[in-house]
Design a protein around this motif. Structure first.
Motif, PDB file in Angstrom:
ATOM      1  N   ASP A 452      14.202   0.070   1.601  1.00  0.00           N
ATOM      2  CA  ASP A 452      12.893   0.428   2.062  1.00  0.00           C
ATOM      3  C   ASP A 452      11.707  -0.304   1.018  1.00  0.00           C
ATOM      4  O   ASP A 452      12.019  -0.444   0.254  1.00  0.00           O
ATOM      5  CB  ASP A 452      12.530   1.830   2.284  1.00  0.00           C
ATOM      6  CG  ASP A 452      13.242   2.339   3.443  1.00  0.00           C
ATOM      7  OD1 ASP A 452      14.036   1.681   4.152  1.00  0.00           O
ATOM      8  OD2 ASP A 452      13.170   3.687   3.750  1.00  0.00           O
ATOM      9  N   THR A 453      10.427  -0.481   1.496  1.00  0.00           N
ATOM     10  CA  THR A 453       9.326  -0.654   0.774  1.00  0.00           C
ATOM     11  C   THR A 453       8.255   0.272   1.123  1.00  0.00           C
ATOM     12  O   THR A 453       8.044   0.487   2.032  1.00  0.00           O
ATOM     13  CB  THR A 453       8.834  -2.398   0.998  1.00  0.00           C
ATOM     14  OG1 THR A 453       9.967  -3.025   0.470  1.00  0.00           O
ATOM     15  CG2 THR A 453       7.507  -2.312   0.446  1.00  0.00           C
ATOM     16  N   VAL A 454       7.810   0.779  -0.125  1.00  0.00           N
ATOM     17  CA  VAL A 454       6.542   1.722   0.271  1.00  0.00           C
ATOM     18  C   VAL A 454       5.333   1.027  -0.568  1.00  0.00           C
ATOM     19  O   VAL A 454       5.238   0.271  -1.545  1.00  0.00           O
ATOM     20  CB  VAL A 454       6.595   2.982  -0.685  1.00  0.00           C
ATOM     21  CG1 VAL A 454       5.250   3.761  -0.726  1.00  0.00           C
ATOM     22  CG2 VAL A 454       7.967   3.837  -0.231  1.00  0.00           C
ATOM     23  N   VAL A 455       4.447   0.728   0.492  1.00  0.00           N
ATOM     24  CA  VAL A 455       2.927   0.355   0.137  1.00  0.00           C
ATOM     25  C   VAL A 455       2.038   1.002  -0.063  1.00  0.00           C
ATOM     26  O   VAL A 455       1.787   2.146   1.137  1.00  0.00           O
ATOM     27  CB  VAL A 455       2.600  -0.764   1.346  1.00  0.00           C
ATOM     28  CG1 VAL A 455       1.301  -1.192   1.043  1.00  0.00           C
ATOM     29  CG2 VAL A 455       3.720  -1.914   1.287  1.00  0.00           C
ATOM     30  N   VAL A 456       1.356   1.305  -1.232  1.00  0.00           N
ATOM     31  CA  VAL A 456       0.233   2.280  -1.375  1.00  0.00           C
ATOM     32  C   VAL A 456      -1.069   1.472  -1.381  1.00  0.00           C
ATOM     33  O   VAL A 456      -1.364   0.711  -2.218  1.00  0.00           O
ATOM     34  CB  VAL A 456       0.537   2.914  -2.599  1.00  0.00           C
ATOM     35  CG1 VAL A 456      -0.661   4.022  -2.656  1.00  0.00           C
ATOM     36  CG2 VAL A 456       1.758   3.743  -2.544  1.00  0.00           C
ATOM     37  N   ALA A 457      -1.758   1.284  -0.228  1.00  0.00           N
ATOM     38  CA  ALA A 457      -2.794   0.599   0.055  1.00  0.00           C
ATOM     39  C   ALA A 457      -4.215   1.222  -0.319  1.00  0.00           C
ATOM     40  O   ALA A 457      -4.369   2.386   0.084  1.00  0.00           O
ATOM     41  CB  ALA A 457      -2.837  -0.287   1.254  1.00  0.00           C
ATOM     42  N   GLY A 458      -5.476   0.608  -0.626  1.00  0.00           N
ATOM     43  CA  GLY A 458      -6.934   0.805  -0.354  1.00  0.00           C
ATOM     44  C   GLY A 458      -7.453   0.808  -1.645  1.00  0.00           C
ATOM     45  O   GLY A 458      -8.606   0.669  -2.065  1.00  0.00           O
ATOM     46  N   LYS A 459      -6.967   1.431  -3.032  1.00  0.00           N
ATOM     47  CA  LYS A 459      -7.451   1.567  -4.339  1.00  0.00           C
ATOM     48  C   LYS A 459      -6.977   0.511  -5.196  1.00  0.00           C
ATOM     49  O   LYS A 459      -7.882   0.249  -6.138  1.00  0.00           O
ATOM     50  CB  LYS A 459      -7.420   2.778  -4.940  1.00  0.00           C
ATOM     51  CG  LYS A 459      -8.089   3.859  -3.998  1.00  0.00           C
ATOM     52  CD  LYS A 459      -7.846   5.482  -4.404  1.00  0.00           C
ATOM     53  CE  LYS A 459      -8.373   5.686  -5.605  1.00  0.00           C
ATOM     54  NZ  LYS A 459      -9.954   5.275  -5.664  1.00  0.00           N
ATOM     55  N   GLY A 460      -5.772  -0.024  -5.150  1.00  0.00           N
ATOM     56  CA  GLY A 460      -5.279  -1.089  -6.042  1.00  0.00           C
ATOM     57  C   GLY A 460      -5.610  -1.001  -7.398  1.00  0.00           C
ATOM     58  O   GLY A 460      -4.935   0.131  -8.102  1.00  0.00           O
ATOM     59  N   HIS A 461      -6.452  -1.576  -8.217  1.00  0.00           N
ATOM     60  CA  HIS A 461      -6.709  -1.429  -9.541  1.00  0.00           C
ATOM     61  C   HIS A 461      -7.695  -0.191  -9.903  1.00  0.00           C
ATOM     62  O   HIS A 461      -7.874  -0.024 -11.127  1.00  0.00           O
ATOM     63  CB  HIS A 461      -7.550  -2.718 -10.022  1.00  0.00           C
ATOM     64  CG  HIS A 461      -8.945  -2.872  -9.481  1.00  0.00           C
ATOM     65  ND1 HIS A 461      -9.354  -3.249  -7.860  1.00  0.00           N
ATOM     66  CD2 HIS A 461     -10.067  -2.631 -10.070  1.00  0.00           C
ATOM     67  CE1 HIS A 461     -10.561  -3.216  -7.979  1.00  0.00           C
ATOM     68  NE2 HIS A 461     -11.040  -2.724  -8.927  1.00  0.00           N
ATOM     69  N   GLU A 462      -8.064   0.429  -8.960  1.00  0.00           N
ATOM     70  CA  GLU A 462      -9.079   1.528  -9.499  1.00  0.00           C
ATOM     71  C   GLU A 462      -8.311   2.720 -10.048  1.00  0.00           C
ATOM     72  O   GLU A 462      -7.357   3.012  -9.756  1.00  0.00           O
ATOM     73  CB  GLU A 462      -9.927   1.937  -8.073  1.00  0.00           C
ATOM     74  CG  GLU A 462     -10.976   1.142  -7.292  1.00  0.00           C
ATOM     75  CD  GLU A 462     -11.493   1.603  -6.217  1.00  0.00           C
ATOM     76  OE1 GLU A 462     -12.315   0.808  -5.650  1.00  0.00           O
ATOM     77  OE2 GLU A 462     -11.033   2.844  -5.739  1.00  0.00           O
ATOM     78  N   THR A 463      -9.043   3.203 -10.746  1.00  0.00           N
ATOM     79  CA  THR A 463      -8.575   4.346 -11.829  1.00  0.00           C
ATOM     80  C   THR A 463      -9.252   5.875 -11.575  1.00  0.00           C
ATOM     81  O   THR A 463      -9.125   6.509 -12.610  1.00  0.00           O
ATOM     82  CB  THR A 463      -8.633   3.913 -13.444  1.00  0.00           C
ATOM     83  OG1 THR A 463      -9.957   3.687 -13.635  1.00  0.00           O
ATOM     84  CG2 THR A 463      -7.893   2.655 -13.973  1.00  0.00           C
ATOM     85  N   TYR A 464      -9.915   5.852 -10.442  1.00  0.00           N
ATOM     86  CA  TYR A 464     -10.557   7.012 -10.140  1.00  0.00           C
ATOM     87  C   TYR A 464     -10.563   7.191  -8.708  1.00  0.00           C
ATOM     88  O   TYR A 464     -10.154   6.346  -7.698  1.00  0.00           O
ATOM     89  CB  TYR A 464     -12.174   6.625 -10.716  1.00  0.00           C
ATOM     90  CG  TYR A 464     -12.746   5.777 -10.040  1.00  0.00           C
ATOM     91  CD1 TYR A 464     -13.478   5.657  -8.748  1.00  0.00           C
ATOM     92  CD2 TYR A 464     -12.715   4.421 -10.521  1.00  0.00           C
ATOM     93  CE1 TYR A 464     -13.935   4.682  -8.026  1.00  0.00           C
ATOM     94  CE2 TYR A 464     -13.190   3.261  -9.796  1.00  0.00           C
ATOM     95  CZ  TYR A 464     -13.902   3.344  -8.837  1.00  0.00           C
ATOM     96  OH  TYR A 464     -14.389   2.260  -8.128  1.00  0.00           O
ATOM     97  N   GLN A 465     -10.976   8.538  -8.243  1.00  0.00           N
ATOM     98  CA  GLN A 465     -11.226   8.841  -6.972  1.00  0.00           C
ATOM     99  C   GLN A 465     -12.543   9.689  -6.901  1.00  0.00           C
ATOM    100  O   GLN A 465     -12.623  10.398  -7.705  1.00  0.00           O
ATOM    101  CB  GLN A 465     -10.188   9.737  -6.430  1.00  0.00           C
ATOM    102  CG  GLN A 465     -10.198   9.716  -4.905  1.00  0.00           C
ATOM    103  CD  GLN A 465      -8.975  10.421  -4.280  1.00  0.00           C
ATOM    104  OE1 GLN A 465      -8.310  11.510  -4.868  1.00  0.00           O
ATOM    105  NE2 GLN A 465      -8.729  10.303  -3.236  1.00  0.00           N
ATOM    106  N   VAL A 466     -13.436   9.075  -5.950  1.00  0.00           N
ATOM    107  CA  VAL A 466     -14.552   9.815  -5.812  1.00  0.00           C
ATOM    108  C   VAL A 466     -14.631  10.972  -4.673  1.00  0.00           C
ATOM    109  O   VAL A 466     -14.528  10.375  -3.522  1.00  0.00           O
ATOM    110  CB  VAL A 466     -15.793   8.746  -5.721  1.00  0.00           C
ATOM    111  CG1 VAL A 466     -17.084   9.447  -5.590  1.00  0.00           C
ATOM    112  CG2 VAL A 466     -15.814   7.820  -6.678  1.00  0.00           C
TER     113      VAL A 466
END
Length: 490
Positions: A452-466
């Protein structure tokens, strides 16, 4: 520099005060004003800079530039201009000596692919022996400076200062991601780009631009010339529907690229795998065979664009090949997360329906088993793309997990309801909504099997969550590794 000289070319409506006074700096933030500075009062979306003019004078400003009339009883020099943001750009260009006119500057715009293309161009220039400054979504770096980007494009005076540092540091090349916001808000006004490149146009930022035509017209200005002069080379994606309109600006300046033989630069053959891309490109300078560690079909476009930019800058095919092959990864862009588990993990910045579609399609092409997608939609941003992203994820993955991105001031559960409306349109879709992003990633990893492949998308390089008005440490790549370690420990 005298105030009179600083105002050269600026659309001045009315002046008041001594125009022969010296100017030692420019600021649009009253807190950063020093002695003999000019304060440019910007009427922003959240605050009106005119309210801070008094504080700027108290901090040392000897002149205020504003689109507003001079206040009654005002004693310091006050320059009224037609457009405050345009004035900031012109004043900054004058103060710092128009550094981009003395550099080989490359501007890249488009919805997707800007960051990867910029990194490729930087690598190609380094391979040719030319250090290159980079300004983009991830960071700003050049001679003597390197720091994380708080937005894709800084304000005009910050930009001109950075380009001045590039020039004073003895570097001759710079590559910049040019956002539609930056163009529309005139942050990049007066910059001279020798080469301008267009990646593509898909739905994004409609919370700001309102419609796709306005969004495109903002980007188009890069190619007609932000300083009034058309760039010497226009590198354009001929597979994009906007190509004909951009090509018509200056056909003799155009280098086209795409995936078909109708383009000047295209792959005659290619192979996509987990190990990257093997491709043979046709170019105006001859055939170019190369290997890239970058994965997925979207990177064929990014590589082709970088070839066009390299040729436009007069670089050899050998340097271009070497630079492309030396770039091993771009932070958060179809980035592998190493694991000894029998499945694969990719982290990507995809935060639009088109970008998500492309990354999932690219992952599907190299996945023998199931495709599991974790994705989210940001709060206080374009809401129209939420159901579209949900539908794309449900259509293109075997198991789609919708979760929080940067919800900001919105209710994460309310955002997910809008995403789920799109997912529910797909018959027999297999999906879940998990508001907690860490738990959503955990669910994806525990669901993955061999192949399988898991793709975690949306934040990429970001190191924070607002969340709300607070920013918390959160890096998808770090969280994935932490969860993998937890799974390994049982």
């Amino acid at each position: 520099m005298r105030l009179r000289d600083l105002l050269m070319g600026c659309q001045v409506v009315q002046t008041g005060g001594n125009l022969d006074q010296p100017v030692l700096g420019i600021a649009y933030d009253s807190r950063k004003v020093g002695k003999d500075f000019v304060f440019v009062a910007i009427q922003g979306f959240r605050a009106d800079g005119n309210r801070f003019a008094g504080q700027a004078v108290a901090n040392g400003a000897t002149a205020v530039v504003s689109a507003s009339h001079q206040p009654t009883g005002w004693k310091t020099s006050w320059i009224q201009v037609a457009d405050d943001r345009g004035a900031l750009a012109k004043l900054a260009a004058n103060f710092f000596g128009n550094p981009t006119a003395q550099l080989h500057a490359v501007g890249i715009t488009g919805t997707n692919g800007k960051t990867t293309t910029a990194y490729l161009v930087e690598s190609v220039l380094k391979a040719a022996g030319f250090p290159c400054a980079v300004f983009g979504t991830i960071e700003y770096r050049g001679p003597g400076f390197e720091h994380t980007a708080d937005r894709t494009t800084p304000e005009a005076s910050d930009l001109e200062l950075l380009f001045r540092k590039v020039l004073d540091g003895g570097w001759k090349y710079a590559v910049m991601e040019v956002s539609s916001h930056a163009i529309d808000l005139r942050r990049v006004e007066e910059l001279r780009f020798e080469v301008a490149a267009f990646t593509n146009l898909t739905r994004d930022h409609l919370d700001y631009h309102k419609d796709m035509r306005s969004y495109f017209l903002a980007k188009k200005r890069l190619f007609t010339g932000l300083d009034g002069e058309v760039p010497r080379v226009l590198v354009l994606n001929s597979d994009d529907p906007q190509f004909d309109e951009l090509n018509a600006i200056a056909p003799s300046h155009v280098v086209s690229y795409g995936l078909t033989s109708s383009s000047a630069i295209f792959p005659k053959s290619f192979n996509l795998s987990w190990n990257g891309i093997e491709a043979a490109f046709a170019t105006p300078a001859g055939s170019l065979d190369l290997h890239s560690d970058l994965m997925g079909k979207p990177n064929l476009y990014n590589i082709a664009a970088s070839i066009g930019i390299g040729l436009g800058l007069g670089l050899s095919l050998d340097s271009i090949r070497s630079g492309i092959e030396q770039l091993k990864a771009v932070p958060g862009r179809f980035q592998r997360v190493p694991t000894d588990r029998p499945f694969r993990i990719i982290v990507d910045y995809a935060h639009t329906d088109d970008a998500l579609e492309k990354v999932l399609t690219g992952a599907r092409e190299i996945t023998p088993g199931r495709l599991i997608a974790v994705f989210g939609c940001a709060g206080e941003r374009d809401r129209t793309k939420r159901p579209l992203m949900g539908k794309a994820a449900a259509l293109l993955s075997d198991f789609a997990i919708a979760t929080s991105d940067n919800p900001r001031g919105e209710d994460p559960v309310a955002i997910l309801r809008e995403v789920e409306a799109g997912m529910a349109q797909v018959p027999h879709a297999n999906y879940r909504a998990v508001p907690d992003r860490r738990e959503a990633i955990r669910l994806a990893l525990t669901s993955a099997k061999a192949g399988d492949t898991v793709v975690v998308a949306g934040k990429g390089h970001e190191t924070y969550q607002v969340i709300g008005n607070q920013s918390f440490d959160f890096d998808d790549r770090v969280v994935v590794r932490e969860l993998l370690n937890e799974l390994a420990a049982g």
